[in-house]
Design a protein around this motif. Structure first.
Motif, PDB file in Angstrom:
ATOM      1  N   UNK A 520       1.032  -1.160  -0.018  1.00  0.00           N
ATOM      2  CA  UNK A 520      -0.020  -0.055  -0.123  1.00  0.00           C
ATOM      3  C   UNK A 520       0.952   1.149  -0.075  1.00  0.00           C
ATOM      4  N   UNK A 521       0.597   2.178  -0.891  1.00  0.00           N
ATOM      5  CA  UNK A 521       1.676   3.317  -1.202  1.00  0.00           C
ATOM      6  C   UNK A 521       0.813   4.597  -0.302  1.00  0.00           C
ATOM      7  N   UNK A 552      -3.126   4.079  -2.975  1.00  0.00           N
ATOM      8  CA  UNK A 552      -2.799   5.203  -2.459  1.00  0.00           C
ATOM      9  C   UNK A 552      -3.554   5.407  -0.973  1.00  0.00           C
ATOM     10  N   UNK A 553      -2.790   5.772   0.156  1.00  0.00           N
ATOM     11  CA  UNK A 553      -3.425   6.477   1.369  1.00  0.00           C
ATOM     12  C   UNK A 553      -2.728   7.747   1.584  1.00  0.00           C
ATOM     13  N   UNK A 567      -5.266  -5.757   4.984  1.00  0.00           N
ATOM     14  CA  UNK A 567      -5.667  -5.352   3.703  1.00  0.00           C
ATOM     15  C   UNK A 567      -4.591  -5.159   2.696  1.00  0.00           C
ATOM     16  N   UNK A 568      -3.209  -5.037   3.414  1.00  0.00           N
ATOM     17  CA  UNK A 568      -2.195  -5.081   2.791  1.00  0.00           C
ATOM     18  C   UNK A 568      -1.136  -5.782   3.655  1.00  0.00           C
ATOM     19  N   UNK A 569       0.016  -6.244   3.297  1.00  0.00           N
ATOM     20  CA  UNK A 569       1.204  -6.955   3.679  1.00  0.00           C
ATOM     21  C   UNK A 569       2.131  -5.678   4.260  1.00  0.00           C
ATOM     22  N   UNK A 570       2.439  -4.838   3.504  1.00  0.00           N
ATOM     23  CA  UNK A 570       3.508  -3.980   3.797  1.00  0.00           C
ATOM     24  C   UNK A 570       3.207  -2.611   3.289  1.00  0.00           C
ATOM     25  N   UNK A 571       3.709  -1.471   3.719  1.00  0.00           N
ATOM     26  CA  UNK A 571       3.675  -0.064   3.285  1.00  0.00           C
ATOM     27  C   UNK A 571       4.971   0.610   3.785  1.00  0.00           C
TER      28      UNK A 571
END
Length: 646
Positions: A520-521, A552-553, A567-571
């Motif tokens: 997640x970016x 994007x967040x 919802x995501x593994x990494x950011x």
């Protein structure tokens, strides 16, 4: 599966209100009450009120001194003082005391000359009724004190009692019942811990708190599941109670489990289903047994629009009150805002004054975003016939706070950092507090805000690989004509935020290209996004090879909650965000996060206070305690080429 409710004809709010008023018999629905005067503050008079007693009921002294017959003092002057004889030509009185018989004036004690032998003299004559409150000066018996449909204030209660009015006829308070619905809704009174797909019921408490401000009396029943028969029974019971108006929370939209319309139709007549306003569109109005039924949307911000735009005016009308109105102020919009043609849109705004101008920045929109209302200072409306409002446009805002509070708002527009929440709390804890309001648009977005004059400070952490410096290389490119002072907030650690225990064993950027890793970016223009792109370029990793690069967040905490929820593994984000949600962290780089301040604002009391706070040992210790920060430059003015200062 139940059929869905489709909005065929949405109505503007004024038309929806008119339909509701036309369908209700107010005279039959709302009764009058005989209320003890001392308990009537906040109630509305149902009939005119006349004085029973005069006030004052006798001639009384308005000053401490001596009561006299004015005519007996004529001729007294400085060169020919007049001697007074206590008990015969003058009588000592205190303020409020009845005048002795055959007197009609009071000479103030300070205007009495006491001679060495104790004799009393005056050097100026009194005139009739001097320093005297005559009978009925304030109120005369039988005159009109207050008209019908008057909201009784604390001052009114004092006047009524003084005039001998012991009871008054008032309109009964409007009584409201709130029925929460939904299989996923948990009763807050049980202090539950929501599981996936569940939410804590809170709309009823927003509604009750608002209704109390309207002078209404409320009752809330426990949440009712998505079962049409059980919902019908709950609404029927509320209709048979003494409630004037029944509100069903959620279930009014177009979902297959939204049964409110079906229930309302079985009990009465639908008046309105769908408002031409956003948020708030799913609002439903009906009438049954002579009472109003309201189907409020489930999303909080949408429900609040229903409460304030529909329920509040109708409660005021039923109770013979003036509808609640907010103070208005012209503001300048700092960002272009689009809107859907044909629907009025309500914006939540961060507002603060900068010189003579009030600047307004829209918060993120969405019917479920309650937090934006807790941070907003105002609301504004985009008309239904408009497709949006341009940046820099003037519009009228409805203030949610006293206007004087706007001068105590410090507007931050720029990159997100968890220390901003810390600063916000510390500023509000000062003896002379200020409110820090942040809009998170990334570092480049913050520079744009400074260029447009729509921010007082901007957080920025842009790294220039050529000079190995932060922020300064970007100023000449984006804000060349604005003199700025850069003050360091902290050196912070950026890295890969991963799930607790790092179950996918993510050790570096190369792992982002794995098929089993969802990334997640941050949004375009964010310094964190620019930092990521720099490191990807250095390592030869193509962004397109990363699953989720385009997702994007806008904040570090939003990235962290994506990972915490699965919802995501990494950011990529800051260590303090990972720590706040008990996540793991793989360090990548240190960076300098500065606050950019226009020089012409350096003497502003809000900026002065902020800089003084940043230079205290206390705030440095608190920033360091968040984890992932170094504070050796905190509060210091930055210069070009300083880099990380070491």
């Amino acid at each position: 599966m139940a059929p869905r409710n489709i909005y065929l004809h949405t109505l503007p709010v004024p038309e929806a209100l008119e339909r509701a008023r036309a369908a209700l018999d107010r005279a039959a629905l709302v009764a009058t009450q005989r209320t003890p005067t001392h308990e009537a503050a906040g109630r509305v008079t149902a009939a005119p009120i006349y004085a029973h007693l005069s006030s004052p009921p006798y001639h009384s002294a308005a000053m401490d001194g001596y009561a006299v017959r004015a005519e007996d003092t004529f001729g007294a002057r400085e060169e020919a003082p007049l001697k007074l004889e206590p008990g015969r030509t003058c009588f000592a009185v205190n303020t409020g005391q009845a005048l002795p018989e055959n007197t009609n004036a009071v000479i103030r004690i300070e205007d009495i000359i006491t001679r060495a032998d104790g004799a009393l003299e005056i050097e100026a004559a009194a005139y009739p009724w001097m320093h005297v409150r005559r009978v009925g000066d304030d109120v005369i018996a039988t005159e009109l004190l207050l008209p019908q449909n008057h909201l009784l204030s604390p001052y009114d209660i004092g006047a009524l009692l003084t005039a001998g009015v012991w009871e008054v006829d008032t309109w009964e308070p409007i009584r409201l019942t709130f029925v929460p619905t939904g299989d996923e809704v948990l009763d807050f009174t049980t202090r539950p811990t929501p599981q996936p797909g569940q939410v804590v019921e809170s709309n009823s408490q927003i509604f009750q708190a608002l209704a109390h401000q309207w002078g209404a009396v409320t009752r809330r029943v426990p949440p009712v599941p998505d079962d049409p028969e059980r919902l019908r029974a709950a609404v029927q019971e509320a209709l048979e109670s003494d409630a004037h108006l029944v509100v069903v929370g959620a279930g009014s939209s177009a979902g297959s489990k939204d049964f409110t319309r079906q229930v309302f139709e079985s009990l009465g007549q639908i008046l309105v289903h769908g408002l031409a306003v956003s948020p708030g569109k799913p609002t439903l109005l009906a009438v049954a047994q002579g009472k109003l039924l309201v189907g409020a949307p489930g999303f909080p911000s949408s429900a609040i629009v229903c409460f304030e735009e529909i329920v509040a005016p109708l409660v005021a009308w039923l109770g013979h009150r003036q509808p609640p109105l907010r103070p208005r102020k012209d503001v300048k919009l700092t960002r272009k805002t689009a809107s859907k043609l044909g629907t009025e849109e309500i914006l939540r705004l961060a507002v603060g004054t900068c010189g003579e101008q009030a600047l307004a920045t829209p918060f993120s929109r969405g019917a479920g975003l309650l937090s934006s209302l807790t941070r907003a200072q105002a609301l504004a409306r985009i008309p239904a016939n408009s497709e949006g409002i341009e940046q820099g446009a003037e519009l009228e805002a409805e203030l949610l706070v006293p206007e004087a509070n706007l001068e105590r708002v410090l507007l931050h527009v720029g990159s997100h950092d968890n220390t901003l929440d810390l600063l916000s709390n510390e500023l509000m804890g000062l003896a002379d507090p200020y409110r820090l309001v942040s809009t998170h648009v990334g570092s480049l977005g913050g520079l744009t805000a400074l260029k447009d004059g729509s921010a007082m400070i901007s957080g920025c952490h842009l790294f220039d690989p050529h000079s190995q410096d932060f922020n300064f290389p970007f100023l000449a490119r984006y804000v060349p004509d604005i003199p700025l002072t850069l003050v360091n907030l902290a050196i912070r650690h950026q890295g890969l935020i991963v799930a607790a225990g790092n179950p996918k064993d993510i050790q570096g950027l190369a792992d982002l290209t794995r098929a089993d890793v969802n990334f997640v970016n941050r949004q375009r223009g964010a310094g964190t996004r620019i930092l990521l792109d720099h490191h990807l370029q250095q390592t030869g990793i193509a962004p397109r090879s990363i699953n989720g690069y385009q997702r994007e967040e806008h904040t570090h905490m939003a990235v962290a909650i994506n990972i915490s929820s699965g919802a995501a593994d990494c950011g990529l984000g800051i260590f303090s965000a990972a720590r706040a949600l008990d996540l793991d962290f793989v360090p990548l780089a240190s960076e300098r996060y500065d606050l950019l301040i226009p020089n012409h604002l350096l003497d502003d009391p809000r900026i002065v206070t902020l800089l003084e706070l940043l230079r205290t040992t206390r705030i440095r210790e608190k920033i360091a305690a968040l984890g992932g920060y170094e504070v050796y430059l905190t509060g210091e003015i930055m210069t070009p080429g300083l880099g990380l200062g070491r």
